[in-house]
Scaffold this motif. Structure first.
Motif, PDB file in Angstrom:
ATOM      1  N   ARG A 252      21.491  38.180 -31.906  1.00  0.00           N
ATOM      2  CA  ARG A 252      21.045  38.664 -33.219  1.00  0.00           C
ATOM      3  C   ARG A 252      22.256  38.921 -34.128  1.00  0.00           C
ATOM      4  O   ARG A 252      22.248  38.555 -35.297  1.00  0.00           O
TER       5      ARG A 252
ATOM      6  N   ALA B 164      23.610  35.613 -35.237  1.00  0.00           N
ATOM      7  CA  ALA B 164      22.733  34.956 -36.211  1.00  0.00           C
ATOM      8  C   ALA B 164      22.926  35.545 -37.609  1.00  0.00           C
ATOM      9  O   ALA B 164      23.032  34.807 -38.590  1.00  0.00           O
ATOM     10  N   ILE B 165      22.993  36.861 -37.693  1.00  0.00           N
ATOM     11  CA  ILE B 165      23.189  37.510 -38.991  1.00  0.00           C
ATOM     12  C   ILE B 165      24.546  37.123 -39.572  1.00  0.00           C
ATOM     13  O   ILE B 165      24.668  36.783 -40.749  1.00  0.00           O
ATOM     14  N   ARG B 166      25.585  37.153 -38.730  1.00  0.00           N
ATOM     15  CA  ARG B 166      26.929  36.817 -39.207  1.00  0.00           C
ATOM     16  C   ARG B 166      26.983  35.376 -39.725  1.00  0.00           C
ATOM     17  O   ARG B 166      27.507  35.115 -40.815  1.00  0.00           O
ATOM     18  N   THR B 167      26.417  34.454 -38.972  1.00  0.00           N
ATOM     19  CA  THR B 167      26.489  33.047 -39.383  1.00  0.00           C
ATOM     20  C   THR B 167      25.605  32.767 -40.597  1.00  0.00           C
ATOM     21  O   THR B 167      25.954  31.932 -41.427  1.00  0.00           O
ATOM     22  N   GLN B 168      24.468  33.481 -40.718  1.00  0.00           N
ATOM     23  CA  GLN B 168      23.632  33.316 -41.901  1.00  0.00           C
ATOM     24  C   GLN B 168      24.388  33.721 -43.155  1.00  0.00           C
ATOM     25  O   GLN B 168      24.138  33.203 -44.239  1.00  0.00           O
ATOM     26  N   GLN B 169      25.317  34.647 -43.002  1.00  0.00           N
ATOM     27  CA  GLN B 169      26.103  35.093 -44.141  1.00  0.00           C
ATOM     28  C   GLN B 169      27.352  34.237 -44.344  1.00  0.00           C
ATOM     29  O   GLN B 169      28.183  34.525 -45.206  1.00  0.00           O
TER      30      GLN B 169
ATOM     31  N   TYR C 132      26.807  44.323 -42.802  1.00  0.00           N
ATOM     32  CA  TYR C 132      26.117  43.063 -43.067  1.00  0.00           C
ATOM     33  C   TYR C 132      25.060  43.198 -44.159  1.00  0.00           C
ATOM     34  O   TYR C 132      24.539  42.203 -44.656  1.00  0.00           O
TER      35      TYR C 132
ATOM     36  N   GLU D 238      16.835  44.596 -37.940  1.00  0.00           N
ATOM     37  CA  GLU D 238      17.095  43.156 -37.889  1.00  0.00           C
ATOM     38  C   GLU D 238      18.048  42.792 -36.747  1.00  0.00           C
ATOM     39  O   GLU D 238      18.062  41.655 -36.298  1.00  0.00           O
TER      40      GLU D 238
ATOM     41  N   THR E 161      15.262  37.389 -40.280  1.00  0.00           N
ATOM     42  CA  THR E 161      14.750  36.743 -41.473  1.00  0.00           C
ATOM     43  C   THR E 161      15.810  35.790 -42.012  1.00  0.00           C
ATOM     44  O   THR E 161      16.936  36.208 -42.252  1.00  0.00           O
ATOM     45  N   PRO E 162      15.465  34.520 -42.160  1.00  0.00           N
ATOM     46  CA  PRO E 162      16.466  33.601 -42.684  1.00  0.00           C
ATOM     47  C   PRO E 162      16.878  34.014 -44.088  1.00  0.00           C
ATOM     48  O   PRO E 162      16.032  34.353 -44.907  1.00  0.00           O
ATOM     49  N   LEU E 163      18.155  33.986 -44.312  1.00  0.00           N
ATOM     50  CA  LEU E 163      18.670  34.320 -45.627  1.00  0.00           C
ATOM     51  C   LEU E 163      18.938  33.021 -46.360  1.00  0.00           C
ATOM     52  O   LEU E 163      19.710  32.195 -45.889  1.00  0.00           O
TER      53      LEU E 163
END
Length: 164
Positions: free
Chosen positions: A12, A15-20, A62, A68, A77-79
């Motif tokens: 998780r 995923a958040i880091r890479t989405q950003q 983040y 999340e 949630t996809p950003l």
């Protein structure tokens, strides 16, 4: 050997880091050394236990709710891509100095740091807009509206402020 929960939590976080759009070193750089790449990487691999306090701080860094980051719920949630904030430098030059003075100085600083002197437009980050809002003693939303009214920002910039 990391537990399944630690691995899920790490997935998780990753995923958040890479989405950003951040690398591990990008996290360290953006946090001014607060979050070391090696530590965040070990959290993501599940090799290192993360305290609730540290997890809350990471969520804040983040800009996501702590829920999340926790495994067991829905996938993060996809950003979508954040709309670009692009300053029209040609239009800015036409504004009275009392309006655009602080903006001009801020833009000149960014151009100097980036070596970006194309003279027509300049992309800024959400953090830049927040800083400018402080300089102008306005909320980011109010400053965005003002910059749109001046013709310096595209109305699409409203979506970037909504993403704060």
């Amino acid at each position: 050997m990391p537990s399944e929960y630690a691995k899920s939590l790490g997935a998780r976080l990753r995923a958040i880091r890479t989405q950003q759009g951040l690398s591990l070193h990008g996290v360290e750089e953006k946090s001014h050394g607060r979050w070391k790449a090696v530590v965040v990487g070990s959290y993501e691999r599940g090799d290192r236990a993360v305290t609730v306090q540290k997890l809350a701080e990471l969520a804040d860094f983040y800009g996501v709710p702590m829920s999340e980051l926790l495994p067991g719920g829905a996938a993060p949630t996809p950003l979508g891509p954040t709309p670009k904030l692009v300053i029209d430098l040609e239009r800015m030059q036409q504004l009275p100095h009392e309006k655009a003075g602080p903006l001009s100085r801020y833009v000149a600083t960014i151009q100097s740091q980036r070596g970006d002197y194309n003279g027509r437009v300049l992309s800024i980050r959400q953090e830049d807009l927040r800083s400018l809002a402080v300089i102008y003693d306005k909320s980011p939303g109010d400053l965005t509206e003002e910059l749109i009214n001046w013709g310096v920002l595209d109305p699409e910039a409203r979506r970037a402020v909504d993403a704060f």
